[in-house]
Design a protein around this motif. Structure first.
Motif, PDB file in Angstrom:
ATOM      1  N   GLU A  56       0.833  -1.206   0.000  1.00  0.00           N
ATOM      2  CA  GLU A  56       0.000   0.000   0.000  1.00  0.00           C
ATOM      3  C   GLU A  56       0.868   1.256   0.000  1.00  0.00           C
ATOM      4  OE1 GLU A  56      -0.508  -2.651   1.740  1.00  0.00           O
ATOM      5  OE2 GLU A  56      -2.634  -3.019   2.164  1.00  0.00           O
ATOM      6  N   ASN A  57       1.841   1.309   0.940  1.00  0.00           N
ATOM      7  CA  ASN A  57       2.658   2.516   1.060  1.00  0.00           C
ATOM      8  C   ASN A  57       3.478   2.787  -0.195  1.00  0.00           C
ATOM      9  OD1 ASN A  57       1.660   2.868   3.577  1.00  0.00           O
ATOM     10  ND2 ASN A  57       3.474   2.140   4.659  1.00  0.00           N
ATOM     11  N   TYR A  58       4.138   1.732  -0.696  1.00  0.00           N
ATOM     12  CA  TYR A  58       4.975   1.942  -1.873  1.00  0.00           C
ATOM     13  C   TYR A  58       4.113   2.270  -3.091  1.00  0.00           C
ATOM     14  CZ  TYR A  58       9.208   0.717   0.579  1.00  0.00           C
ATOM     15  OH  TYR A  58      10.268   0.735   1.446  1.00  0.00           O
ATOM     16  N   GLY A  59       2.937   1.616  -3.173  1.00  0.00           N
ATOM     17  CA  GLY A  59       2.026   1.937  -4.268  1.00  0.00           C
ATOM     18  C   GLY A  59       1.619   3.396  -4.227  1.00  0.00           C
ATOM     19  N   LEU A  62       4.620   5.750  -5.208  1.00  0.00           N
ATOM     20  CA  LEU A  62       5.028   5.632  -6.610  1.00  0.00           C
ATOM     21  C   LEU A  62       4.022   6.286  -7.542  1.00  0.00           C
ATOM     22  CD1 LEU A  62       6.580   2.088  -6.930  1.00  0.00           C
ATOM     23  CD2 LEU A  62       7.675   4.264  -7.431  1.00  0.00           C
ATOM     24  N   SER A  63       2.730   6.115  -7.251  1.00  0.00           N
ATOM     25  CA  SER A  63       1.753   6.623  -8.215  1.00  0.00           C
ATOM     26  C   SER A  63       1.222   8.012  -7.863  1.00  0.00           C
ATOM     27  CB  SER A  63       0.600   5.635  -8.346  1.00  0.00           C
ATOM     28  OG  SER A  63       0.007   5.453  -7.067  1.00  0.00           O
ATOM     29  N   GLU A  64       1.095   8.310  -6.563  1.00  0.00           N
ATOM     30  CA  GLU A  64       0.499   9.601  -6.205  1.00  0.00           C
ATOM     31  C   GLU A  64       1.483  10.577  -5.569  1.00  0.00           C
ATOM     32  OE1 GLU A  64      -2.844   8.827  -3.669  1.00  0.00           O
ATOM     33  OE2 GLU A  64      -3.344   7.060  -4.861  1.00  0.00           O
ATOM     34  N   GLY A  65       2.513  10.061  -4.950  1.00  0.00           N
ATOM     35  CA  GLY A  65       3.423  10.940  -4.233  1.00  0.00           C
ATOM     36  C   GLY A  65       2.798  11.377  -2.933  1.00  0.00           C
ATOM     37  N   MET A  66       3.272  12.468  -2.374  1.00  0.00           N
ATOM     38  CA  MET A  66       2.720  12.939  -1.108  1.00  0.00           C
ATOM     39  C   MET A  66       1.873  14.171  -1.350  1.00  0.00           C
ATOM     40  SD  MET A  66       5.328  12.661   2.006  1.00  0.00           S
ATOM     41  CE  MET A  66       4.899  14.246   2.666  1.00  0.00           C
ATOM     42  N   GLY A  71       2.416  16.530  -4.182  1.00  0.00           N
ATOM     43  CA  GLY A  71       1.855  15.369  -4.861  1.00  0.00           C
ATOM     44  C   GLY A  71       2.516  14.998  -6.173  1.00  0.00           C
ATOM     45  N   VAL A  72       3.861  15.147  -6.262  1.00  0.00           N
ATOM     46  CA  VAL A  72       4.535  14.637  -7.444  1.00  0.00           C
ATOM     47  C   VAL A  72       4.733  13.137  -7.232  1.00  0.00           C
ATOM     48  CG1 VAL A  72       6.465  14.965  -8.999  1.00  0.00           C
ATOM     49  CG2 VAL A  72       5.845  16.777  -7.405  1.00  0.00           C
ATOM     50  N   PRO A  73       4.265  12.296  -8.170  1.00  0.00           N
ATOM     51  CA  PRO A  73       4.480  10.860  -7.977  1.00  0.00           C
ATOM     52  C   PRO A  73       5.967  10.538  -7.931  1.00  0.00           C
ATOM     53  CG  PRO A  73       2.965  11.284  -9.787  1.00  0.00           C
ATOM     54  CD  PRO A  73       3.538  12.597  -9.383  1.00  0.00           C
ATOM     55  N   VAL A  74       6.351   9.665  -6.989  1.00  0.00           N
ATOM     56  CA  VAL A  74       7.756   9.303  -6.871  1.00  0.00           C
ATOM     57  C   VAL A  74       8.247   8.592  -8.126  1.00  0.00           C
ATOM     58  CG1 VAL A  74       9.366   7.877  -5.557  1.00  0.00           C
ATOM     59  CG2 VAL A  74       7.743   9.327  -4.373  1.00  0.00           C
ATOM     60  N   GLY A  75       7.315   7.901  -8.813  1.00  0.00           N
ATOM     61  CA  GLY A  75       7.682   7.258 -10.068  1.00  0.00           C
ATOM     62  C   GLY A  75       8.262   8.257 -11.070  1.00  0.00           C
ATOM     63  N   THR A  76       7.601   9.427 -11.193  1.00  0.00           N
ATOM     64  CA  THR A  76       8.095  10.479 -12.087  1.00  0.00           C
ATOM     65  C   THR A  76       9.470  10.957 -11.651  1.00  0.00           C
ATOM     66  OG1 THR A  76       5.811  11.210 -12.175  1.00  0.00           O
ATOM     67  CG2 THR A  76       7.434  12.665 -13.171  1.00  0.00           C
ATOM     68  N   MET A  77       9.612  11.174 -10.323  1.00  0.00           N
ATOM     69  CA  MET A  77      10.892  11.673  -9.825  1.00  0.00           C
ATOM     70  C   MET A  77      12.008  10.670 -10.089  1.00  0.00           C
ATOM     71  SD  MET A  77      10.238  13.785  -6.393  1.00  0.00           S
ATOM     72  CE  MET A  77       9.105  12.936  -5.333  1.00  0.00           C
ATOM     73  N   MET A  78      11.684   9.373  -9.919  1.00  0.00           N
ATOM     74  CA  MET A  78      12.714   8.359 -10.166  1.00  0.00           C
ATOM     75  C   MET A  78      13.114   8.346 -11.629  1.00  0.00           C
ATOM     76  SD  MET A  78      11.752   5.150  -7.766  1.00  0.00           S
ATOM     77  CE  MET A  78      13.333   4.315  -7.840  1.00  0.00           C
ATOM     78  N   LEU A  79      12.122   8.531 -12.504  1.00  0.00           N
ATOM     79  CA  LEU A  79      12.429   8.559 -13.934  1.00  0.00           C
ATOM     80  C   LEU A  79      13.351   9.744 -14.249  1.00  0.00           C
ATOM     81  CD1 LEU A  79      11.799   7.140 -16.606  1.00  0.00           C
ATOM     82  CD2 LEU A  79      10.038   8.872 -16.979  1.00  0.00           C
ATOM     83  N   ASN A  80      13.032  10.921 -13.664  1.00  0.00           N
ATOM     84  CA  ASN A  80      13.894  12.088 -13.875  1.00  0.00           C
ATOM     85  C   ASN A  80      15.305  11.823 -13.381  1.00  0.00           C
ATOM     86  OD1 ASN A  80      11.923  13.676 -14.999  1.00  0.00           O
ATOM     87  ND2 ASN A  80      11.271  14.518 -13.039  1.00  0.00           N
TER      88      ASN A  80
END
Lengths: 282, 294
Positions: A56-59, A62-66, A71-80
């Motif tokens: 739940e937490n990692y999901g 990754l998808s919503e961020g904080m 609220g930038v998704p961490v997935g986007t940040m990791m891609l950057n």
């Protein structure tokens, strides 16, 4: 012979195990925190074993961020971060390889001047020249772009030196033989020097990937557009989020995700990493 | 400068090959650095309309400024403590790992990976462990009768950033110490042991002196790290506070320049930092020949 008492061996093991525990403890606690619901962390004593909220937490991060931190998704940040780290590592290796080749294998006017000019950049880490460099990047209109994130960090005296040292050890006979066979400079570069430099390139890649991934100050200055945030600098905006108690479970999940790629690179390419570390400091 | 005996003649190709690196070096290194040097000798008025050539006024004002002096002292305490903690701990671990016949490779693998962790991440981890409400170390400190609070107590905050910075640097120092130790000939140690030197005596009279080039090199590298790379540790956690207790020189440049918009002071501060890096680099290069080879 040097005495080899079991007792001193046990002490050595004991001290090393304490060292390993100190190394791992912060990561373990961060991992544990990232698997619990936030109430569990705030209301009770900090748990020592993982909870059941891992997916739940990692999901969520990754998808919503904080939410509170923009609220930038961490997935986007990791891609950057990945784009930035790869571009810096590959770009540095590419331009340093070419310039080292030119400096070692050619005679041309101002060769020494150029060599020394590259040399003194060794003394100017990003942190020291942040303000003037920032002004220039702003004037060039490169704020909030991948170009602005990557290009100013791509020049590297260390990589140029490493390649230069290596090229100087390549026997002259190879060049002579290549010449007799009719190879020009670019042919020699591609078919002889490049294959010979494979291990140096791998070692440099590991070091420079970590360097690029872990950049903090530069992305902080250059990006105001949230879609370009990198994960390492994104953590900061999560920690300092107003007066309310931070949502530790999400922050720690992000922290774990932020350290995962560079740690994996070091673990999987340990030999190249050690070689790179020792050689770039020579 | 070492030279190749056999070379190519075409200098056009050579220029094309150095062009990318040269362009980036000129635009993003040489030009900004000289801008900073030049600007630090001028004083701009508040509106940026006029400016006067003031020689070294910016610098003398800087060193008279109590908050700059404070930040200088903080930086010195911070750097020396970080370097000393990381070096001592790494040396202890490396000596123990070197002693073992088996298992030293395993310990090496387990100890070196924190090098890959970003300073900002290291800061976040320790910030969490020391957090007064949820942190386990703050809880232990309270159990021992010490009321830990890095939000209010400047010393606590400074200890926090020192520990976080040193923790990350141990892996690097460990690797170099282990390589240094393994390059010491075993026969020297054995000869001393036969002569009856105890293991403590052997360490201080043989191993430590032979390791001193490595130690010196690491001291310089650790100071550079503590001066510059730890910006992220501080910015991600204490942000220079509470009341400037963790405001190092590099953090002050950022704060005055980026947040405070005081460009002439920040420019002068950048120049001071450049001089410090140059000095450290020169020291490092002067002693590089005396270093052990791996």
């Amino acid at each position: 012979m040097v005495e080899n008492r079991p007792i001193s061996r046990y002490i050595a093991h004991g001290i090393l195990i304490i060292g390993v525990v100190i190394t791992f403890l912060p990561i373990w606690l961060a991992f544990v925190a990232s698997t619990h619901p936030v109430d569990r962390l705030l209301n009770d004593q900090m748990p020592f074993w993982p909870g059941d909220q891992l997916l739940e937490n990692y999901g969520t991060v990754l998808s919503e961020g904080m939410k509170k931190a923009g609220g930038v998704p961490v997935g986007t940040m990791m891609l950057n971060s990945l784009i930035m780290a790869l571009a810096i590592a590959i770009g540095k290796i590419f331009i340093s390889f070419l310039s080292a080749f030119a400096i070692v294998y050619f005679r041309f006017p101002f060769r020494r001047t150029i060599f020394w000019m590259i040399f003194i950049t060794l003394m100017l880490p990003v942190e020291v020249r942040i303000l003037p460099t920032f002004e220039i990047v702003a004037n060039l209109g490169m704020l909030n772009s991948y170009g602005g994130l990557i290009i100013p960090l791509i020049a590297s005296a260390t990589a140029t030196f490493l390649f230069r040292q290596f090229f100087l050890t390549v026997p002259d006979e190879l060049l002579e033989a290549a010449r007799i066979d009719g190879a020009g400079p670019m042919r020699f570069l591609k078919d002889i020097l490049l294959p010979l430099s494979r291990t140096s390139i791998a070692a440099l890649f590991v070091i420079q990937f970590i360097y690029g991934w872990n950049q903090f100050l530069w992305p902080l200055l250059v990006t105001t557009d949230q879609s370009l945030y990198t994960i390492v600098m994104g953590i900061r905006s999560m920690i300092t989020v107003g007066d309310s108690e931070p949502t530790w479970h999400l922050i720690m999940a992000t922290v774990i995700l932020a350290m995962l790629p560079p740690v994996l690179v070091v673990m999987l390419m340990q030999r190249q990493f050690v070689k790179g570390l020792v050689e770039t400091e020579k | 400068m070492a030279e190749k005996r056999v070379t190519f003649k075409k200098s056009t190709i050579a220029w094309l090959l150095v062009a990318p690196q040269l362009a980036i070096t000129l635009v993003f290194f040489i030009w900004p650095a000289s801008q900073a040097l030049y600007q630090s000798l001028w004083q701009e008025d508040a509106f940026g309309l006029n400016r006067d050539f003031v020689w070294f006024d910016n610098f003398s004002r800087l060193f008279d400024d109590p908050s700059y002096q404070h930040s200088l002292i903080v930086t010195i305490i911070f750097s020396l403590s970080t370097a000393a903690t990381a070096i001592c701990f790494a040396l202890l671990l490396a000596c123990k790992a070197d002693k073992l016949m088996r298992g030293s490779q395993t310990y090496k693998t387990l100890l070196i990976w924190p090098y890959a962790i970003a300073p900002a991440v290291a800061g976040a981890l320790w910030w969490f462990m020391f957090n007064p409400t949820v942190g386990i170390l703050a809880y232990i400190a309270r159990g021992l009768g010490y009321d830990w609070n890095h939000f209010l107590n400047g010393d606590d905050a400074l200890i926090l950033v020192i520990l976080a910075s040193a923790w990350k640097q141990i892996s690097y120092n460990f690797l170099f110490f282990l390589a240094g130790l393994q390059s010491i000939p075993k026969s020297l140690i054995e000869a001393a042991a036969i002569d009856g030197a105890s293991s403590t005596k052997r360490f201080w009279t043989i191993i430590f002196p032979l390791l001193s080039p490595t130690t010196f090199f690491l001291l310089v590298v650790n100071c550079v790290y503590a001066f510059f790379d730890t910006f992220a540790v501080i910015h991600a956690t204490t942000r220079g506070g509470p009341s400037q207790a963790t405001q190092t020189l590099i953090y002050k440049v950022y704060k005055d320049g980026v947040e405070g918009n005081d460009w002439s002071s920040a420019g002068a501060q950048s120049v001071v930092l450049m001089i410090i890096v140059c000095l450290l680099t020169v020291i490092q290069f002067r002693f590089i020949e005396r270093r052990v080879h791996y």
